[in-house]
Design an enzyme around this catalytic site. Structure first.
Site, short mmCIF file in Angstrom:
data_model
loop_
_atom_site.label_atom_id
_atom_site.label_comp_id
_atom_site.label_asym_id
_atom_site.label_seq_id
_atom_site.Cartn_x
_atom_site.Cartn_y
_atom_site.Cartn_z
N SER A 1 76.81 102.00 82.85
CA SER A 1 75.55 101.39 83.26
C SER A 1 75.42 101.42 84.78
CB SER A 1 75.47 99.96 82.69
OG SER A 1 74.17 99.46 82.75
N ASP B 1 68.39 102.36 73.84
CA ASP B 1 68.71 101.90 75.19
C ASP B 1 67.60 102.30 76.15
OD1 ASP B 1 69.85 101.32 77.66
OD2 ASP B 1 71.67 102.49 77.34
N HIS C 1 72.73 99.91 74.20
CA HIS C 1 73.40 99.72 75.48
C HIS C 1 74.61 98.81 75.29
CE1 HIS C 1 73.25 100.11 79.84
NE2 HIS C 1 73.61 98.85 79.93
#
Length: 347
Positions: free
Chosen positions: A194, A288, A318
């Site tokens: 991320s 996501d 995610h």
């Protein structure tokens, strides 16, 4: 507004998000989402930074689900054969806490192991290396490498580009002192999830520009790679869980000093000079908001002539990558990432 209601998700949006997930998510991803919901997470975009940092994480949900299943929750039982030890990395801005994950079957063999420098996620604002233990520990096992997971400085206390400076400083330290942890400074890689997936790519660029030895590989798991909130996947997954469009805006608003930072190529990687980088592996989740970021980064790397492979995993969201204890796709993604890293880090 009462304290009880403060930060509660909108009930209609919440119900709709759950309904969509029930149609699109794998069964085990759905079970994990329900375990997270059982911990009553509030809507991070409605909270103060301090409140957001105390919310239950996906790692908490994994632990909750394992307990429901009557399984062990100890990380050493979930990923046997990996030893974790603390480390402090000295930088110009002060010491950075880190955790070193070492495959136990490698100790005592004399040969130095390759080292993967790992950056956790959390939008540069929340979370830490403990929350992302599952991904880092899994990579140590799958890549048969030492993984160093570092806690960089976070916004809003330390705004952009503090985290990027810390990431480069950590990498610079490893190029000089990898042998202190049994590592081979000639065989380094970068990885992250991320926000950390962004830092991994940005650090490779910064290392190239600073004339440091290049890493052998970059693993970027559902990275932030640009700053528009109007990509296909942002619109498609605007109310997804555990990450939604409003949360990303909240993270970025706390991160940047001015609007100009949004155009900085360290944050908008697709606008950076991506030439001359080592092979890159990008991992994305279908459910996501950041999926399109990964696709756009893949395109930009290809145009720059940098070798890249990207895999997109259907039916997961995610944060799935670190949840290999309960998600089949996470196990597959970690094995794929390990293969890619091993190939580049071979002697």
């Amino acid at each position: 507004m009462s304290d009880e209601k403060h930060g509660e998700p909108n009930p209609i949006v919440n119900a709709l998000s759950n309904t969509i997930a029930a149609i699109r998510a794998d069964d085990d991803q759905l079970e994990l989402a329900k375990a997270h919901e059982a911990l009553h997470p509030k809507a991070i975009e409605k909270l103060s930074v301090q409140e957001a940092r105390s919310q239950p994480t996906v790692a908490d949900a994994v632990k909750h689900l394992l307990m429901q299943q009557g399984r062990a929750t100890d990380p050493t039982a979930l990923v046997p054969g990996v030893r974790a030890t603390p480390l402090s990395i000295d930088t110009d801005s002060g010491p950075l806490p880190a955790t070193v994950y070492t495959p136990e079957d490698a100790t005592g063999q004399g040969a130095e192991l390759p080292v993967v420098l790992f950056f956790h996620g959390g939008g540069w604002v929340i979370a830490d290396k403990e929350v992302y233990d599952g991904g880092a520990r899994g990579l140590a096992k799958q890549a048969h490498a030492i993984v160093v997971s570092v806690d960089y400085r976070q916004a809003p206390e330390h705004k952009f580009p503090a985290a990027w400076d810390d990431a480069l400083a950590s990498y610079r330290w490893l190029t000089q002192f990898a042998s202190r942890i049994g590592g081979d400074a000639r065989r380094l890689a970068l990885a992250g999830e991320s926000a950390g997936g962004n830092l991994a790519v940005a650090t490779a660029i910064a290392a190239r520009d600073a004339g440091l030895p290049l890493p052998r590989h970059v693993l970027s798991v559902y990275p932030v790679a640009q700053t528009s909130l109007n990509t296909e996947s942002y619109l498609e997954n605007a109310i997804a869980k555990p990450l939604n469009r409003a949360m990303v805006k909240w993270f970025v608003d706390h991160l940047v000093r001015t609007e100009d930072d949004l155009a900085d190529p360290r944050l908008s990687l697709i606008d950076a000079d991506l030439r001359g980088l080592p092979p890159v592996t990008i991992i994305n989740a279908r459910l996501d908001p950041l999926r399109s970021d990964g696709a756009k980064l893949e395109d930009a790397l290809q145009k720059a002539g940098t070798p890249v492979q990207r895999r997109e995993y259907e039916g997961v969201a995610h944060e799935f990558f670190g949840a290999a204890a309960v998600l089949e796709k996470a196990r597959l993604a970690q094995a794929y990432a390990g293969d890619r890293l091993r190939e580049s880090l071979a002697v």
